[in-house]
Design an enzyme around this catalytic site. Structure first.
Site, PDB file in Angstrom:
ATOM      1  N   CYS A  43       0.884  -1.176   0.000  1.00  0.00           N
ATOM      2  CA  CYS A  43       0.000   0.000   0.000  1.00  0.00           C
ATOM      3  C   CYS A  43       0.912   1.214   0.000  1.00  0.00           C
ATOM      4  O   CYS A  43       1.696   1.413   0.937  1.00  0.00           O
ATOM      5  CB  CYS A  43      -0.894   0.023   1.228  1.00  0.00           C
ATOM      6  SG  CYS A  43      -1.872   1.553   1.351  1.00  0.00           S
ATOM      7  N   CYS A  71      -0.070   3.339  -6.770  1.00  0.00           N
ATOM      8  CA  CYS A  71      -1.091   2.852  -5.840  1.00  0.00           C
ATOM      9  C   CYS A  71      -1.200   1.383  -6.176  1.00  0.00           C
ATOM     10  O   CYS A  71      -1.271   1.024  -7.363  1.00  0.00           O
ATOM     11  CB  CYS A  71      -2.423   3.559  -6.062  1.00  0.00           C
ATOM     12  SG  CYS A  71      -3.787   2.735  -5.204  1.00  0.00           S
TER      13      CYS A  71
END
Lengths: 233, 233
Positions: free
Chosen positions: A84, A198
């Site tokens: 993440c 991302c």
């Protein structure tokens, strides 16, 4: 030198965790089960949204990130990776809370670009607003003399929309189309490569979808983790 | 009632572990990260080959299975699933060594067939020789009055070859072709459904590839795990 056990501090989101897990397997030279690394995954999707905290002060994910890192360390992992990007806002605190090394996705990505695309001096960044705001990619690439540019408001919104569609289970072509639009907007401003910054993005945007290389930050992290675990770093 | 944490005792092989992980995510109703279950995975591919032990007395995987189950229980999981059919030879010992329930892939599969294909009285089994030999599928289906048939020597060899190709990283069409040949051989003997009774098989043989339903044991286990974790069982 014994192989290290890889810990994945995951769940943000769960599909991105599966993606990193799979990329670690693909980055490992193995012809049978036993040649693979041992990997321990804590896929804790209950961790509060990182973007919501950074942008609007919603519940802080830190206590959850801390608990997961402790759990992995107690389970015996020798290094930790975090699929993440936005969670890397807490990287320094996570690293300070455990004895094992915690790899850094922005650093792994900037190292990968410098090593593989030495002529690149400007990259575009597709990421959630929180990742753009905290500037971790900007700093990691600046260390290599590479400038990072981010989308304008309109194209940032397309990017965010595509990312949350993946989190909702939709990996269809609409998300790809949104990211291509945002990516080409960055290329028009001089980006010589576009970073999928991302971990949901590589699930819908692949290298070849844009007119410049798409840099998969998840794959860069996976490769760095395998090298460290096999003592090749 | 609070959701339970799912533990995956995996690594046998690692791609099958990813497959179960992904099937648990797909079986969970969720539109954002936080609606997913917490899942802790020990992907320990170092566990010795189950078939080699059962068939020819090679190193016993039991101490490794035991250690992994203990690790998951200490990490706080509330139930355990094992994405390896042959490892269910040790299911009773694993269950006896932990306080949390350890789901049983053969039982989940037999329950799934009885509930969804009530007219089926004979299923074919595609699995490694060890799974066929220990008879766990035969017993689980016998409890529902369903007969299990296994391939002859020639078709068992095709099946085993396809499974170990997947473990070596080859999920190409050759493996699918071998499994279709073995599956159609079972159908010719009266199988009304064919059980993919090795967790590598669903990676290359899908429902629709045979003239009867292909029963994905991994998916049946994933569905049972999600139901138990959400208190719907």
């Amino acid at each position: 030198m014994a192989e290290k056990i890889v810990g994945i501090l995951g769940g943000m989101g769960p599909d991105a965790t599966v993606d990193l897990f799979q990329k670690i397997l693909r980055a490992t030279p193995a012809t049978r089960d036993q040649e693979h690394l041992r990997i321990i995954v804590d896929c804790n999707s209950k961790i509060p949204d990182r973007t919501a905290h950074i942008i609007s002060g919603a519940e802080d994910p830190w206590p959850y990130l801390h608990e997961s890192a402790q759990l992995l360390e107690r389970a015996g992992v020798n290094l930790i990776v975090i699929p993440c990007n936005a969670a890397h806002n807490w990287h320094d605190r996570i690293q300070a809370s455990v004895k094992v090394p915690v790899l850094h996705i922005m650093q792994a990505t900037a190292d990968h670009v410098q090593a593989n695309y030495p002529s690149v001096t400007k990259v575009g960044l597709l990421a959630v607003p929180a990742t753009v705001k905290v500037g971790l990619y900007h700093r990691a690439f600046a260390n290599h003399g590479i400038e990072v540019i981010a989308p304008d408001k309109e194209h940032q919104e397309l990017t965010t929309k595509a990312i949350f569609a993946v989190k909702a289970g939709d990996s269809g072509p609409e998300g790809t189309a949104l990211l291509i639009k945002a990516g080409e907007h960055l290329i028009a401003q001089g980006a010589q490569a576009v970073v999928a910054g991302c971990t949901e993005i590589p699930l819908v945007l692949k290298d070849g979808d844009l007119s410049v290389p798409v840099i998969d930050a998840t794959r860069a992290l996976a490769t760095a983790a395998v090298k460290m675990a096999r003592g090749e770093d």
